[in-house]
Design a protein around this motif. Structure first.
Motif, PDB file in Angstrom:
ATOM      1  N   TYR A 236       0.854  -1.199   0.000  1.00 21.33           N
ATOM      2  CA  TYR A 236       0.000   0.000   0.000  1.00 21.33           C
ATOM      3  C   TYR A 236       0.883   1.239   0.000  1.00 21.33           C
ATOM      4  O   TYR A 236       2.002   1.203   0.519  1.00 21.33           O
ATOM      5  CB  TYR A 236      -0.909  -0.010   1.238  1.00 21.33           C
ATOM      6  N   ASP A 237       0.346   2.341  -0.561  1.00 26.62           N
ATOM      7  CA  ASP A 237       1.199   3.536  -0.633  1.00 26.62           C
ATOM      8  C   ASP A 237       1.171   4.376   0.650  1.00 26.62           C
ATOM      9  O   ASP A 237       1.944   5.324   0.797  1.00 26.62           O
ATOM     10  CB  ASP A 237       0.840   4.388  -1.859  1.00 26.62           C
ATOM     11  N   LYS A 238       0.266   4.044   1.575  1.00 26.36           N
ATOM     12  CA  LYS A 238       0.175   4.724   2.881  1.00 26.36           C
ATOM     13  C   LYS A 238       0.054   6.257   2.748  1.00 26.36           C
ATOM     14  O   LYS A 238       0.607   7.018   3.539  1.00 26.36           O
ATOM     15  CB  LYS A 238       1.377   4.361   3.761  1.00 26.36           C
ATOM     16  N   THR A 239      -0.647   6.677   1.720  1.00 24.78           N
ATOM     17  CA  THR A 239      -0.823   8.115   1.482  1.00 24.78           C
ATOM     18  C   THR A 239      -2.316   8.427   1.429  1.00 24.78           C
ATOM     19  O   THR A 239      -3.056   7.730   0.728  1.00 24.78           O
ATOM     20  CB  THR A 239      -0.186   8.501   0.124  1.00 24.78           C
ATOM     21  N   ARG A 240      -2.722   9.461   2.154  1.00 24.85           N
ATOM     22  CA  ARG A 240      -4.134   9.844   2.116  1.00 24.85           C
ATOM     23  C   ARG A 240      -4.478  10.345   0.710  1.00 24.85           C
ATOM     24  O   ARG A 240      -3.713  11.090   0.094  1.00 24.85           O
ATOM     25  CB  ARG A 240      -4.363  10.942   3.160  1.00 24.85           C
ATOM     26  N   TYR A 241      -5.630   9.916   0.221  1.00 22.84           N
ATOM     27  CA  TYR A 241      -6.009  10.250  -1.154  1.00 22.84           C
ATOM     28  C   TYR A 241      -7.493  10.581  -1.185  1.00 22.84           C
ATOM     29  O   TYR A 241      -8.304   9.893  -0.556  1.00 22.84           O
ATOM     30  CB  TYR A 241      -5.753   9.048  -2.069  1.00 22.84           C
ATOM     31  N   GLY A 242      -7.859  11.585  -1.952  1.00 20.93           N
ATOM     32  CA  GLY A 242      -9.297  11.819  -2.106  1.00 20.93           C
ATOM     33  C   GLY A 242      -9.653  13.212  -2.566  1.00 20.93           C
ATOM     34  O   GLY A 242      -8.813  13.971  -3.060  1.00 20.93           O
ATOM     35  N   GLY A 243     -10.931  13.544  -2.365  1.00 18.19           N
ATOM     36  CA  GLY A 243     -11.478  14.808  -2.827  1.00 18.19           C
ATOM     37  C   GLY A 243     -12.870  14.556  -3.391  1.00 18.19           C
ATOM     38  O   GLY A 243     -13.329  13.413  -3.442  1.00 18.19           O
ATOM     39  N   TYR A 244     -13.514  15.626  -3.781  1.00 18.18           N
ATOM     40  CA  TYR A 244     -14.879  15.484  -4.319  1.00 18.18           C
ATOM     41  C   TYR A 244     -15.197  16.701  -5.169  1.00 18.18           C
ATOM     42  O   TYR A 244     -14.459  17.694  -5.155  1.00 18.18           O
ATOM     43  CB  TYR A 244     -15.885  15.332  -3.167  1.00 18.18           C
ATOM     44  N   TYR A 245     -16.274  16.587  -5.926  1.00 17.50           N
ATOM     45  CA  TYR A 245     -16.732  17.716  -6.741  1.00 17.50           C
ATOM     46  C   TYR A 245     -17.775  18.493  -5.949  1.00 17.50           C
ATOM     47  O   TYR A 245     -18.732  17.897  -5.436  1.00 17.50           O
ATOM     48  CB  TYR A 245     -17.346  17.218  -8.061  1.00 17.50           C
ATOM     49  N   THR A 246     -17.594  19.801  -5.837  1.00 13.90           N
ATOM     50  CA  THR A 246     -18.602  20.623  -5.156  1.00 13.90           C
ATOM     51  C   THR A 246     -19.828  20.735  -6.067  1.00 13.90           C
ATOM     52  O   THR A 246     -19.744  20.502  -7.282  1.00 13.90           O
ATOM     53  CB  THR A 246     -18.078  22.051  -4.884  1.00 13.90           C
ATOM     54  N   GLN A 247     -20.945  21.106  -5.471  1.00 11.52           N
ATOM     55  CA  GLN A 247     -22.152  21.241  -6.294  1.00 11.52           C
ATOM     56  C   GLN A 247     -21.971  22.337  -7.345  1.00 11.52           C
ATOM     57  O   GLN A 247     -22.508  22.233  -8.448  1.00 11.52           O
ATOM     58  CB  GLN A 247     -23.371  21.492  -5.409  1.00 11.52           C
ATOM     59  N   GLU A 248     -21.211  23.362  -7.021  1.00  2.00           N
ATOM     60  CA  GLU A 248     -20.946  24.419  -8.023  1.00  2.00           C
ATOM     61  C   GLU A 248     -20.159  23.840  -9.192  1.00  2.00           C
ATOM     62  O   GLU A 248     -20.423  24.151 -10.357  1.00  2.00           O
ATOM     63  CB  GLU A 248     -20.176  25.591  -7.381  1.00  2.00           C
ATOM     64  N   GLN A 249     -19.174  23.011  -8.892  1.00  3.16           N
ATOM     65  CA  GLN A 249     -18.392  22.374  -9.970  1.00  3.16           C
ATOM     66  C   GLN A 249     -19.272  21.449 -10.807  1.00  3.16           C
ATOM     67  O   GLN A 249     -19.164  21.411 -12.029  1.00  3.16           O
ATOM     68  CB  GLN A 249     -17.213  21.595  -9.381  1.00  3.16           C
ATOM     69  N   VAL A 250     -20.154  20.725 -10.116  1.00  3.76           N
ATOM     70  CA  VAL A 250     -21.047  19.813 -10.847  1.00  3.76           C
ATOM     71  C   VAL A 250     -21.924  20.620 -11.807  1.00  3.76           C
ATOM     72  O   VAL A 250     -22.069  20.261 -12.980  1.00  3.76           O
ATOM     73  CB  VAL A 250     -21.910  18.982  -9.863  1.00  3.76           C
ATOM     74  N   LYS A 251     -22.498  21.713 -11.319  1.00  4.49           N
ATOM     75  CA  LYS A 251     -23.364  22.541 -12.181  1.00  4.49           C
ATOM     76  C   LYS A 251     -22.590  23.042 -13.387  1.00  4.49           C
ATOM     77  O   LYS A 251     -23.091  23.060 -14.511  1.00  4.49           O
ATOM     78  CB  LYS A 251     -23.898  23.750 -11.391  1.00  4.49           C
ATOM     79  N   ASP A 252     -21.365  23.480 -13.139  1.00  5.98           N
ATOM     80  CA  ASP A 252     -20.519  23.988 -14.222  1.00  5.98           C
ATOM     81  C   ASP A 252     -20.286  22.884 -15.269  1.00  5.98           C
ATOM     82  O   ASP A 252     -20.416  23.110 -16.479  1.00  5.98           O
ATOM     83  CB  ASP A 252     -19.200  24.467 -13.592  1.00  5.98           C
TER      84      ASP A 252
END
Ligand code: ACM
Ligand code: ZN
Length: 539
Positions: A236-252
């Motif tokens: 495993y790379d033992k590195t935190r990974y992630g994120g998400y699309y905000t609703q504003e980004q989704v609308k765009d």
């Protein structure tokens, strides 16, 4: 009726013979191949004085053309609605013109005419025209004051009404900029649907305002498998990974897609592939125990419990998702949901009893049908992977057939719409070459020719049931694709073959197709799209 058809056919034959008489030997380069293309002598010269006229209905498409041409070093199309008879592009709205996505593109020496009944057809005509314009427009390096476009007549319309490409952003996340680039590529190839796989065991990727822990907890994993799932020992790379699309980004992104005649289908997985959501809200699972956002690929036993709290949660999520996506479909997943926890759970077992269900498969059917009713009440329809057939299909569901074609055949025979995406031919996470230097992939082997030869209508279906096969889709699961460059490498050039499968009515042979693919590589270079040069045949 028949008389009219015969008269029209004779008329077209005479016209075609006339055009053939003055055609020159000229190779088509367009992908996906249009239904009819006849080359004529001469060239239209698009220059800084070319004028354009169009009905307001086609404003979006014309804006696309203007913006594309503004990438040259000179200003083209400076004159609007100024009908110059000798150097003009005219868009014509013809309400009687076959279907909304159909178009006719006539390039004469002094006039280009684009005819369609809808902005969609006009948009596709422009995507075709774009491929007749030098690729240096794509990277803003075209420097001449004139663009010579070969005179020709193209009549074109799609074979299938659903032409999709999918992207998994759960296993790996991609920037808004890349999602737009992907949508651009889809539009260029006349796909009309982007299936956005937004929730997974390894990460929840859409902002839901009512449940903030989906974004603070479910969107991040502590580590990611390095190397292949089958490697031992696993690393495993033992590195935190992630994120998400905000609703504003989704609308765009939704608006960006709409301007390109692409509908986005959001996928919110249920009842399985929900480990990340359960990590954020353990009460949604059967055991109530804390779990982690998955760091390994595969199928997990932590699935949503069938209790009321879960339905309340999912309905709230659907409320926000339905607001963000104007398309008619919401994808509810339904695949790979092990029933181990349901078998042991007193809540799930009491629902089975209360609803008089035979087993956990019928409980899954109850789960999906209940969510379908809710989604229908929002004016939307559901799509699910073919597992939603187990235990009984929800009444209005569209089925995505991925475990081969049998689910699709069964659903079509039950008069349900079907999207074909069998893994052997439509999974672009498979290897495309047997070259030992290929970057790591999940497995499988789907060379370019395999996709080119793919026929979405299974031969088991009669002509009545075949009508329920509304199209096909390429799936891009990203366990082993951690960068956008690698996604592009796996998608191109195989997406070209798929675009012909879903669009082209007159398929050519593989050799002719690969010659068009090879000439398209220049355009991909200018678009800064990374591609594989594997043009593998089936061996
Ligand atoms: C799937 O590949 N699990 C739909
Ligand atoms: Zn349960």
């Amino acid at each position: 009726m028949y008389k009219k058809v015969i008269v029209l056919s004779v008329f077209y034959l005479i016209i075609s013979l006339f055009y053939l008489g003055c055609s020159t030997n000229y190779d088509s380069k367009i992908i996906p191949a249009p239904s009819n293309q006849i080359f004529l002598d001469d060239y239209f010269v698009l220059d800084t004085k070319t004028s354009i006229s169009y009905p307001n209905e086609f404003k979006h498409s014309v804006n696309f053309l203007k913006s594309f041409l503004s990438q040259g070093k000179h200003k083209y199309l400076s004159l609007e609605n100024n009908n110059q008879s000798n150097n003009h592009i005219e868009f014509k709205l013809d309400k009687n013109f076959t279907s909304p996505e159909a178009y006719k593109l006539e390039i004469g020496k002094k006039l280009i005419t684009i005819t369609s009944s809808d902005n969609k057809g006009a948009f596709y005509a422009i995507q075709t025209l774009r491929q007749l314009i030098p690729e240096t427009f794509e990277n803003k390096t075209y420097a001449n004051t004139e663009i010579s476009i070969k005179c020709q007549i193209i009549e074109d319309s799609p074979r299938f009404k659903y032409r999709g490409m999918h992207l998994d952003v759960g296993r790996h996340l991609f920037s808004v900029e890349f999602i737009k680039k992907y949508i651009d590529a889809l539009a260029m190839l006349k796909f009309n649907t982007f299936h956005w796989h937004l929730t997974e065991d390894q990460g929840w990727r859409i902002e839901i305002k009512k449940y903030p822990k989906l974004n603070t907890i479910a969107a991040y994993r502590d580590s990611t498998l390095a190397g292949h799932y089958t490697d031992r020992p696993r690393k495993y790379d033992k590195t935190r990974y992630g994120g998400y699309y905000t609703q504003e980004q989704v609308k765009d992104i939704v608006n960006y897609a709409l301007e390109r005649e692409i509908t986005i289908i959001p996928e919110i997985e249920m009842p399985g592939h929900s480990k990340a959501a359960i990590a954020a809200y353990p009460e949604l699972g059967c055991t109530g125990e804390n779990v982690n956002v998955a760091t390994l690929w595969g199928v997990f036993e932590d699935i949503y419990c069938s209790k009321e709290e879960t339905f309340n949660f999912l309905e709230d999520v659907i409320d926000e998702v339905a607001e963000l996506f104007p398309g008619e479909y919401i994808h509810i997943g339904g695949d790979e949901a092990p029933k181990t926890n349901w078998e042991k759970c007193k809540n799930c077992q009491s629902v089975i009893k209360r609803e008089n269900l035979k087993d956990e498969h019928e409980l899954q059917s109850y789960f999906i049908t209940r969510m379908e009713k809710y989604i229908n009440s929002k004016g939307k329809k559901i799509i699910g992977w073919d597992e939603i057939l187990e235990g009984g299909l929800a009444p209005n569901a569209t089925v995505m057939s991925w475990r081969g074609t049998s689910g699709g055949i069964k659903a079509a025979n039950m008069k349900h719409d079907v999207i074909m995406t069998p893994n052997a031919t439509c999974y672009l996470d498979h290897y495309q070459s047997k070259d030992t230097n290929e970057p790591l992939a999940i497995g499988g082997y789907t060379p370019l020719e395999e996709i080119f030869n793919y026929e979405p209508i299974p031969e088991e279906l009669d002509s009545e049931s075949s009508k329920y096969i509304i199209g096909a889709q390429g799936n891009v699961w990203t366990e082993y694709m951690s960068t956008s460059e690698y996604v592009e490498y796996m998608v191109f050039p195989r997406i070209f073959a798929l675009s012909e499968v879903v669009w082209s009515k007159n398929k050519s042979n593989f050799e002719e197709f690969t010659s068009r693919v090879t000439s398209f590589f220049d355009r991909l270079d200018k678009l800064n799209i990374n591609y594989s040069t594997h043009l593998e045949k089936i061996d």
